[in-house]
Design a protein around this motif. Structure first.
Motif, PDB file in Angstrom:
ATOM      1  N   GLY A   1       0.831  -1.189   0.000  1.00 20.74           N
ATOM      2  CA  GLY A   1       0.000   0.000   0.000  1.00 20.74           C
ATOM      3  C   GLY A   1       0.869   1.243   0.000  1.00 20.74           C
ATOM      4  O   GLY A   1       2.106   1.179  -0.075  1.00 20.74           O
TER       5      GLY A   1
ATOM      6  N   SER B   1      -5.017  -2.517  -1.851  1.00 19.43           N
ATOM      7  CA  SER B   1      -5.079  -1.067  -1.918  1.00 19.43           C
ATOM      8  C   SER B   1      -4.237  -0.592  -3.109  1.00 19.43           C
ATOM      9  O   SER B   1      -4.443  -1.054  -4.228  1.00 19.43           O
ATOM     10  CB  SER B   1      -4.596  -0.461  -0.594  1.00 19.43           C
TER      11      SER B   1
ATOM     12  N   SER C   1      -9.150  -4.830  -2.666  1.00 19.72           N
ATOM     13  CA  SER C   1      -9.522  -3.451  -2.310  1.00 19.72           C
ATOM     14  C   SER C   1      -8.773  -2.435  -3.169  1.00 19.72           C
ATOM     15  O   SER C   1      -8.281  -1.419  -2.673  1.00 19.72           O
ATOM     16  CB  SER C   1      -9.253  -3.194  -0.822  1.00 19.72           C
TER      17      SER C   1
ATOM     18  N   TYR D   1      -9.772   5.164   5.879  1.00 14.60           N
ATOM     19  CA  TYR D   1      -9.286   3.790   5.950  1.00 14.60           C
ATOM     20  C   TYR D   1     -10.211   2.868   6.736  1.00 14.60           C
ATOM     21  O   TYR D   1     -10.194   1.655   6.531  1.00 14.60           O
ATOM     22  CB  TYR D   1      -7.902   3.738   6.614  1.00 14.60           C
TER      23      TYR D   1
ATOM     24  N   ASP E   1     -15.906  -0.512   2.795  1.00 16.76           N
ATOM     25  CA  ASP E   1     -14.786   0.306   2.317  1.00 16.76           C
ATOM     26  C   ASP E   1     -15.328   1.578   1.671  1.00 16.76           C
ATOM     27  O   ASP E   1     -16.049   1.511   0.675  1.00 16.76           O
ATOM     28  CB  ASP E   1     -13.957  -0.498   1.314  1.00 16.76           C
TER      29      ASP E   1
ATOM     30  N   HIS F   1     -11.633  -0.150   4.558  1.00 17.43           N
ATOM     31  CA  HIS F   1     -10.520  -0.367   3.642  1.00 17.43           C
ATOM     32  C   HIS F   1      -9.406  -1.192   4.284  1.00 17.43           C
ATOM     33  O   HIS F   1      -8.750  -1.995   3.612  1.00 17.43           O
ATOM     34  CB  HIS F   1      -9.976   0.983   3.178  1.00 17.43           C
TER      35      HIS F   1
END
Length: 540
Positions: A144, A251, A275, A327, A483, A520
């Motif tokens: 991420g 992410s 995600s 988040y 999310d 998330h």
């Protein structure tokens, strides 16, 4: 570790009580601190000389949160340390800390999508498991935004990594079977080349010895997620890995994982995107923009040239607080914090008062001196620019290849404009709201058309074409209903675009709020519903 982090290595992670700071003597002659602590001190001094009968009915409110920021500024100016160190004792979030790692240094220039170039670059990476004799069991794990290469503990760095519970024998990324590689991305601050790295053009050589030059700072070129992926594949070349068993990421890493397959379809086997998205959408762009604006408005940011002075710790703290809101999820916070106040026996305050406020304050505190501010700006911008649509990728390829040709032809005489010099100007007129949707029709009277809900729209043909290199790949896409930063419909868009391009081997999993309330950050925490699905997909 970069200079900012080296100078501040006594700041460890965790929560700090705002009332435990011992104010330092104000540096009254320093331009940045001459006004620190004056208002509260003057009021206290004035009140102390009055008779108790003259005490005003509404005394001045205290601001311990601001006192803490001012104290940290004073400490940094004094090159001293806080009275109380951080302790990572609250919250389920994993650590993002770095430590000993391996490095790969490339002397081959990396030409970038927006015209810049890195004449040399370094990639920090760590590995787990054993590469088999045919080099066919490698998994590239993408991070991420703010993570280092330290996804799991190693003998040289035994501290838990950010995906500690997902990597290891019998786990999602089974190190009995796979050779797992994780890198710090280009633009980062945990060992890979980024804004805090030394700009080679600023170094000087005397009698054969190279003198360390100045950091890139905001002379660092704009990078894209695709640039980061191309750099990662030069590392794979160095390791002798021709084809990955799988590309895995969550992410921003989920975006990179898709990009790896699109850019190198013949070198990637399976793809896992958790995600993530196939193109950034307005809400997430807007949230990252606000974070950058807050950070850049900190006077200590100094347009990126702060490495020999005070880092923009206040802007970084506020930016992280904003990010943390995106988040996690409302349902989780309702259960975790409700409307509870940190100390209901005390009057309300404008500083952190409710438990949710103290949580956000903690999130900003433990991060504001741990991560390089310029890396946050550059990497978040790279996320905004992400779009795997065919036309976008074609234009980027043209810019990159054109600049590379000019560099080869003109050598060091290639102009700054060719290298991506910023000529951006703000618009002369402010944006005005449109009362009716634009239409190509010349009809004088048309009924306003209500756009279809985003979650019901079919992906554009250009995106379907852009993902077509993945037509024959096994792909796992995971989304989370709670999310708000990368809503579940964005993962559905990936799935629809892949299937629209003829891929019949796409597995789509959406975790409802009955399964996960972590929003998330579910990808960091749910070893069962995320890790279990990933492990099963890799085994099939």
């Amino acid at each position: 570790m970069k200079r900012i982090l080296t100078n501040l290595n006594t700041f460890s992670r965790g929560h700090r009580s705002l009332t435990t700071y011992k104010p330092l003597r104000p540096l009254t002659n320093h331009p940045r601190t001459k006004n620190l602590h004056t208002t509260a001190s003057n009021l206290q001094s004035a009140n102390a000389t009055k008779d108790h009968h003259d005490t005003p009915p509404n005394p001045q409110m205290a601001f311990p949160c601001l006192d803490a920021l001012e104290t940290r500024t004073s400490n940094l100016l004094n090159n001293s340390t806080p009275v109380k160190k951080f302790s990572n004792t609250s919250g389920p979030e994993p650590s993002y800390t770095s430590g000993p790692h391996e490095t790969f240094h490339s002397t081959t220039p990396l030409h970038l999508d927006w015209g810049g170039t890195l004449p040399t670059y370094t990639i920090a990476y760590e590995t787990w498991g054993t590469l088999n004799p045919t080099a066919s069991n490698a998994i590239l794990l993408h991070t991420g935004l703010s993570a280092s290469s330290h996804a799991h503990s190693t003998p040289s760095n035994p501290s838990p990594g950010w995906w500690e519970k997902f990597i290891g024998p019998g786990k999602a990324l089974d190190t009995n079977k796979y050779f797992v590689i994780c890198t710090n991305v280009i633009g980062g601050c945990y060992g890979s080349t980024g804004p805090s790295s030394v700009d080679p053009s600023s170094t000087t050589t005397t009698t054969g010895n190279t003198t360390k030059g100045e950091p890139y700072a905001t002379k660092f070129p704009i990078v894209t997620l695709e640039d980061m992926v191309r750099a990662q594949f030069t590392l794979l070349d160095h390791l002798g890995i021709q084809k990955l068993f799988a590309s895995v990421g969550s992410s921003m890493g989920g975006m990179q994982s898709l990009a790896a397959g699109v850019l190198y379809p013949e070198r990637v086997g399976r793809i896992v995107s958790i995600s993530g998205c196939a193109r950034s959408h307005p809400y997430s762009i807007a949230m990252r923009f606000v974070q950058r604006q807050v950070l850049m408005s900190d006077p200590n940011w100094s347009r990126g040239h702060y490495y020999s002075s005070i880092p923009p710790h206040i802007g970084m703290k506020l930016a992280r607080e904003i990010a943390t809101v995106t988040y996690r999820s409302g349902p989780e916070w309702e259960q975790r914090f409700s409307r509870l106040r940190a100390d209901p026996t005390k009057p309300p305050a404008l500083c952190p008062d409710f438990k949710i406020e103290t949580y956000l304050d903690h999130a900003g505190e433990k991060w504001c001196l741990e991560y390089d501010a310029n890396s946050l700006l550059y990497i978040s911008k790279a996320m905004d620019l992400f779009d795997l649509s065919e036309d976008v990728q074609r234009e980027a390829r043209g810019r990159r290849e054109g600049y590379a040709l000019r560099r080869r032809g003109g050598g060091d005489n290639a102009t700054a404009e060719e290298g991506g010099s910023c000529t951006l100007t703000l618009p002369d007129e402010a944006y005005t709201e449109q009362e009716e949707p634009s239409s190509s029709s010349s009809s004088s009277q048309t009924e306003p058309q209500t756009p279809a809900p985003t979650s019901h729209r079919s992906p554009p043909r250009d995106l379907i074409s852009g993902l077509s290199p993945l037509k024959n790949h096994k792909v796992l896409v995971i989304g989370v209903a709670s999310d708000i930063l990368f809503p579940a419909w964005q993962q559905k868009e990936i799935v629809d675009a892949l299937r629209g391009g003829g891929n019949d081997d796409v597995k789509h999993v959406e975790l409802g709020e009955d399964v996960s309330l972590f929003g998330h950050d579910t990808f960091l925490l749910d070893t069962v519903n995320v890790g279990g699905v990933v492990g099963e997909f890799l085994r099939d």
